[in-house]
Motif scaffolding. Structure first.
Motif, PDB file in Angstrom:
ATOM      1  N   ALA A   1       0.715  -1.062   0.115  1.00  0.00           N
ATOM      2  CA  ALA A   1      -0.048   0.142   0.076  1.00  0.00           C
ATOM      3  C   ALA A   1       0.669   1.335  -0.101  1.00  0.00           C
ATOM      4  N   LYS A   2       2.207   1.218   0.347  1.00  0.00           N
ATOM      5  CA  LYS A   2       2.939   2.318   0.277  1.00  0.00           C
ATOM      6  C   LYS A   2       2.573   3.623   0.884  1.00  0.00           C
ATOM      7  N   PRO A   3       2.347   3.389   2.213  1.00  0.00           N
ATOM      8  CA  PRO A   3       1.542   4.762   2.836  1.00  0.00           C
ATOM      9  C   PRO A   3       2.729   5.856   3.127  1.00  0.00           C
ATOM     10  N   GLU A   4       2.289   6.955   3.161  1.00  0.00           N
ATOM     11  CA  GLU A   4       3.044   8.059   3.272  1.00  0.00           C
ATOM     12  C   GLU A   4       3.599   8.646   4.657  1.00  0.00           C
ATOM     13  N   ALA A   5       2.416   8.197   5.597  1.00  0.00           N
ATOM     14  CA  ALA A   5       2.694   8.550   7.007  1.00  0.00           C
ATOM     15  C   ALA A   5       1.872   7.633   7.823  1.00  0.00           C
ATOM     16  N   LEU A   6       2.376   7.572   9.196  1.00  0.00           N
ATOM     17  CA  LEU A   6       1.574   6.669  10.140  1.00  0.00           C
ATOM     18  C   LEU A   6       0.086   7.108  10.471  1.00  0.00           C
ATOM     19  N   THR A   7      -0.001   8.468  10.698  1.00  0.00           N
ATOM     20  CA  THR A   7      -1.166   9.216  11.024  1.00  0.00           C
ATOM     21  C   THR A   7      -1.438  10.521  10.398  1.00  0.00           C
TER      22      THR A   7
ATOM     23  N   VAL B   1      -2.251   7.783   4.704  1.00  0.00           N
ATOM     24  CA  VAL B   1      -2.211   7.526   5.892  1.00  0.00           C
ATOM     25  C   VAL B   1      -2.555   6.132   6.411  1.00  0.00           C
ATOM     26  N   LEU B   2      -1.145   5.425   6.810  1.00  0.00           N
ATOM     27  CA  LEU B   2      -1.304   3.980   7.000  1.00  0.00           C
ATOM     28  C   LEU B   2      -2.697   3.738   7.883  1.00  0.00           C
ATOM     29  N   LEU B   3      -2.850   4.286   9.037  1.00  0.00           N
ATOM     30  CA  LEU B   3      -3.891   4.021   9.932  1.00  0.00           C
ATOM     31  C   LEU B   3      -5.407   4.149   9.219  1.00  0.00           C
ATOM     32  N   ASP B   4      -5.443   4.769   8.288  1.00  0.00           N
ATOM     33  CA  ASP B   4      -6.806   4.971   7.440  1.00  0.00           C
ATOM     34  C   ASP B   4      -6.785   4.144   6.304  1.00  0.00           C
TER      35      ASP B   4
END
Length: 305
Positions: A193-199, A245-248
């Protein structure tokens, strides 16, 4: 004997080697310029300096986990072929293991390895023996107070190294086996998924503003009322958060659950609070502008006087 700064500068310009290496060479050669050049060549330092101008965008990423600490590194080479070289793989392995022991990239570069050299010096030495420019590009250290860190390597070339390396840290007092199992699956998700940030708070504000500007430009000629346009823009920003955003993000393992829900469900299952503390995702050559060489033109240029 005293070595003049001008002589060191001249040797540096001729050889391309580092200032301190040039000074050492001149000391070893008792001030004899040509002998100093030969000394640098013997040590492979002059050759390494010449190769250092080439673009190194291939290579390997690697992870190492030791108890409640872990690290990821990226070490680049000029060609993908080198990533299958055992000397290069051993270098990557040793550096990734050393990265667990320190908490910053600068500290890693000055850490001693088995040869007695620093990590930075060892990389330079390998340029000469392997024959390509090699660079230690980045490292990142993770730790948990009480919890687990799990890893995942995609397109693995050797143990714990490959094209994409991921670490995921979960902080919790709960069942470590369950935590490790979920952390591993989330690491696989991160690779895909290659997220840009955790939150949301950790997302670069410039990225959000860029998206907002694009959406505003796209809707300005729609003819819709301003309040409707603003709702459209806010809806698109929410969509952007779900992508970046990873959590989203939607969990790729089941295609429906949000990552924050995966964490909440795990907390209920093991009867203890779980926090997704941090993650790392390194992809080989990510963000490096590669040179597009035309092989025919290169060969032709070599035949010209």
């Amino acid at each position: 004997m005293t070595i003049s700064a001008s002589l060191v500068k001249e040797l540096r310009e001729k050889s391309g080697a580092g200032m301190m290496d040039c000074k050492k060479a001149l000391v070893e050669a008792a001030g004899d310029f040509e002998k100093a050049v030969d000394w640098l060549r013997t040590k492979g330092l002059a050759a390494a300096a010449k190769k250092s101008g080439r673009v190194a965008a291939e290579g390997l990423t690697a992870v190492s986990v030791s108890g409640n600490k872990a690290a990821a590194v990226e070490i680049n080479s000029e060609t993908d072929f080198v990533s299958r070289n055992s000397d290069f793989q051993n270098l990557v392995k040793e550096i990734s293991e050393k990265a667990v022991e320190v908490d910053s990239f600068d500290s890693l570069k000055s850490t001693k390895v088995a040869s007695g050299k620093t990590v930075e010096e060892e990389v330079v030495a390998k340029v000469s023996t392997i024959g390509e420019n090699i660079t230690l590009r980045r490292s990142q250290h993770l730790s948990v107070t009480d919890g687990v860190i799990s890893s995942y390597v995609h397109n693995s070339t050797a143990d714990n190294m490959g094209k994409i390396s991921v670490l995921v840290a979960l902080e919790s007092t709960g069942d470590k086996a369950k935590l490790s199992e979920t952390a591993k699956l989330i690491a696989m998700h991160v690779a895909a998924a290659k997220p840009e940030a955790l939150t949301r708070d950790e997302l670069d504000p410039a990225l959000i503003q860029r998206e907002r500007d694009i959406f505003t430009e796209q809707t300005k000629d729609s003819g819709k009322p301003a309040n409707i346009i603003e709702k459209m823009i806010e809806g698109r920003i929410r969509k952007f958060y779900e992508e970046a955003v990873l959590l989203d993000q939607t969990y790729v393992i089941d295609g429906k659950t949000k990552i924050n829900e995966v964490i909440a469900n795990l907390s209920k299952e093991i009867g203890a609070d779980v926090q997704l503390k941090s993650y790392v995702r390194f992809e080989t050559g990510e963000g490096i502008e590669k040179e597009e060489a035309n092989f025919a033109d290169e060969v032709a240029s070599m035949t010209k006087n």
